[in-house]
Structure formats: structure tokens, C-alpha cells
Design a protein around this motif. Structure first.
Motif, PDB file in Angstrom:
ATOM      1  N   GLY A  91      31.153  41.609  36.771  1.00 36.81           N
ATOM      2  CA  GLY A  91      30.848  41.755  38.186  1.00 36.81           C
ATOM      3  C   GLY A  91      31.217  40.548  39.026  1.00 36.81           C
ATOM      4  O   GLY A  91      30.765  40.436  40.173  1.00 36.81           O
ATOM      5  N   THR A 104      31.792  44.555  40.491  1.00 41.31           N
ATOM      6  CA  THR A 104      31.371  44.454  41.889  1.00 41.31           C
ATOM      7  C   THR A 104      32.554  44.857  42.753  1.00 41.31           C
ATOM      8  O   THR A 104      33.643  44.291  42.616  1.00 41.31           O
ATOM      9  N   LEU A 105      32.347  45.826  43.612  1.00 41.90           N
ATOM     10  CA  LEU A 105      33.400  46.265  44.516  1.00 41.90           C
ATOM     11  C   LEU A 105      33.334  45.468  45.819  1.00 41.90           C
ATOM     12  O   LEU A 105      32.246  45.141  46.310  1.00 41.90           O
ATOM     13  N   THR A 149      29.460  49.837  45.232  1.00 41.27           N
ATOM     14  CA  THR A 149      29.149  49.409  43.869  1.00 41.27           C
ATOM     15  C   THR A 149      28.027  50.252  43.292  1.00 41.27           C
ATOM     16  O   THR A 149      28.087  50.700  42.136  1.00 41.27           O
TER      17      THR A 149
END
Length: 257
Positions: free
Chosen positions: A53, A18-19, A31
Motif C-alpha cells: 500500500g 493504495t489507489l 481503495t
């Protein structure tokens, strides 16, 4: 009703990071764009909001938003939603919300105090509305254990085993007929050679080509996964995100660690 033994894919899936933006908010679009990037490199499926994530740091709303965005960005591959919960009630709610926005399957770890595992997965399965449920065995990080001895009695289509235990992998493959996916990149080549269904790998975020080659039997590629594997485990999630930033220019921001 989907047959619970259906295998949605064979081969390597990415356990998607997860960005986050610098302010800590979830970068949903970024993402999803990264998922599309690695799918373009040949990975066969995407696991959203799993351990890689930083699922423990996400709200249910954020998790569902990520699933919806990745589903839209990657229309041609299965999308698996991480949907574990502290007990059956919240897990079932997250499962239902995830399939409502397009998840093709869900990955669920049992609670640390699961009680009746069969009853837990039956409730999760009812919420999945016919989508396959994959049990998740990674008790060092996520929830409780999924003992080999009880797999045959559980209403699940498959298992992701991230323990990195080769002996356990052999036992599962010889004692159970469900779809088996490894989550440890050190077992990628071994799992492919032994006939596992596939692998869901964190390192596929940064070196998808080596993951695919190792799955196909390339010993050199398997050895090259050693460096990213160690980086991904060391100071999680920062090591993996630094590698991604070096290769793809993505953000190193994280909520965990």
C-alpha cells in the motif's frame, strides 16, 4: 484483553494497494471499493497501508483514513493496519490511532535499529488495546529483521514473513506456535500444505481466485501466480497497478517508484 495467540482468520488475505488520483492525492473511496471487490471474491482479511500500500509514502493521517474506510466497506472480515514506525514511540501512536478507527489487528515491523525487540513489541502491544499484534519480517523492504530465535520471547500473536525463504518458513513453523502468514505468493501452496495460518498477498489485488486456489493446493494456480508475482516485484508498484488497471480499470497513479 484479547489473548495474544488468537488467530483472526485462516487462509488468504489481500495486502491492499493504495489507489491515488492523478494529482497524487489518496483515493480513499476507491481503495475501499477495491477492498470490497476482492473480499467479494473470497479473500478472508484485508491488510491496509502495508508495504504493498506504499505505506512509506503515506502520512499517518492518510493511513488512518484508509483503515477507517476499509473497515466500513468490509464489515465482515478482519482488517489489519500496517503500523510500523522508525522507533517505538511513533509506532505506538499509529497503532493506537488505527485501532481507534476499527482495526482488528496491527502489523508492525521492528525498526532497523530495534535495540530490545521485546520492549519494542511490548510498547506496541500496550497501544493496541487488546488487539493482536503481528510482527512483520521483510528487512529488505520494511524495517529490521525478526529473528526466528527470538520469536518465542516476543509478545506477538503472529508473524507475516515476506522474505520468500522456504527454509525460514519451515523453521518458524516447527520452532514457534504463533500464527504464521507468508507474504510471498511463490510460497502460497507450500504454506497451506505445511499448516501455516495464511498468506497476505499483493497479487490478491489482481488474481484473488488463483491465490485462493493455490492456498487450497492447486498446483496449476500456484504456477499461474508466477506472472503476477514477477510483475508485482518489477518496478514496484507500477507493475502491479498496471495489471489491476487491465483487469479492473483502476488507476495506475503511484507515489513511489
Amino acid at each position: 484483553m484479547v489473548d495474544e495467540r488468537v488467530r483472526l482468520w485462516d487462509g488468504v488475505a489481500v495486502a491492499l494497494v493504495t489507489l491515488f488520483a492523478d494529482d497524487g492525492s489518496v483515493d480513499v473511496a476507491g481503495t475501499a471499493a477495491h477492498a470490497r471487490r476482492v473480499v467479494g471474491e473470497g479473500v478472508r482479511a484485508v491488510l491496509v497501508a502495508g508495504s504493498t500500500g506504499e505505506a512509506d509514502a503515506l502520512t499517518d493521517g492518510e493511513r488512518v483514513a484508509l483503515v477507517a474506510a476499509v473497515r466500513e466497506a468490509c464489515p465482515d472480515v478482519p482488517v489489519v493496519a500496517g503500523a510500523s514506525g522508525a522507533w517505538a514511540g511513533p509506532a505506538a501512536e499509529l497503532v493506537a490511532a488505527s485501532v481507534a478507527v476499527g482495526a482488528d489487528a496491527v502489523l508492525v515491523a521492528p525498526p532497523r535499529r530495534p535495540g530490545d525487540l521485546g520492549a519494542f513489541f511490548a510498547r506496541v502491544g500496550a497501544a493496541a488495546d487488546g488487539r493482536p499484534v503481528l510482527a512483520y519480517h521483510f528487512p529488505a523492504v520494511a524495517g529490521g529483521a525478526v529473528p526466528v530465535e527470538v520469536l518465542g520471547s516476543l509478545p506477538v500473536a503472529g508473524l507475516k514473513d515476506s522474505s520468500g525463504d522456504a527454509e525460514r518458513l519451515v523453521r518458524v513453523l516447527t520452532e514457534w506456535d504463533g500464527a504464521v502468514y507468508v507474504g510471498s505468493s511463490v510460497l502460497t501452496l507450500t504454506a497451506g500444505a505445511l499448516g501455516a495460518a495464511g498468506a497476505m498477498l499483493a497479487v490478491a489485488n489482481v488474481v484473488p481466485e488463483d491465490c485462493l486456489a493455490a492456498w487450497a493446493g492447486d498446483a496449476g494456480a500456484q504456477l499461474r501466480l508466477g506472472g503476477p508475482h514477477v510483475a508485482a516485484k518489477s518496478g514496484f508498484p507500477h507493475g502491479l497497478k498496471r495489471l489491476m488497471a487491465q483487469r479492473f480499470g483502476t488507476s495506475v497513479a503511484a507515489r513511489m517508484g
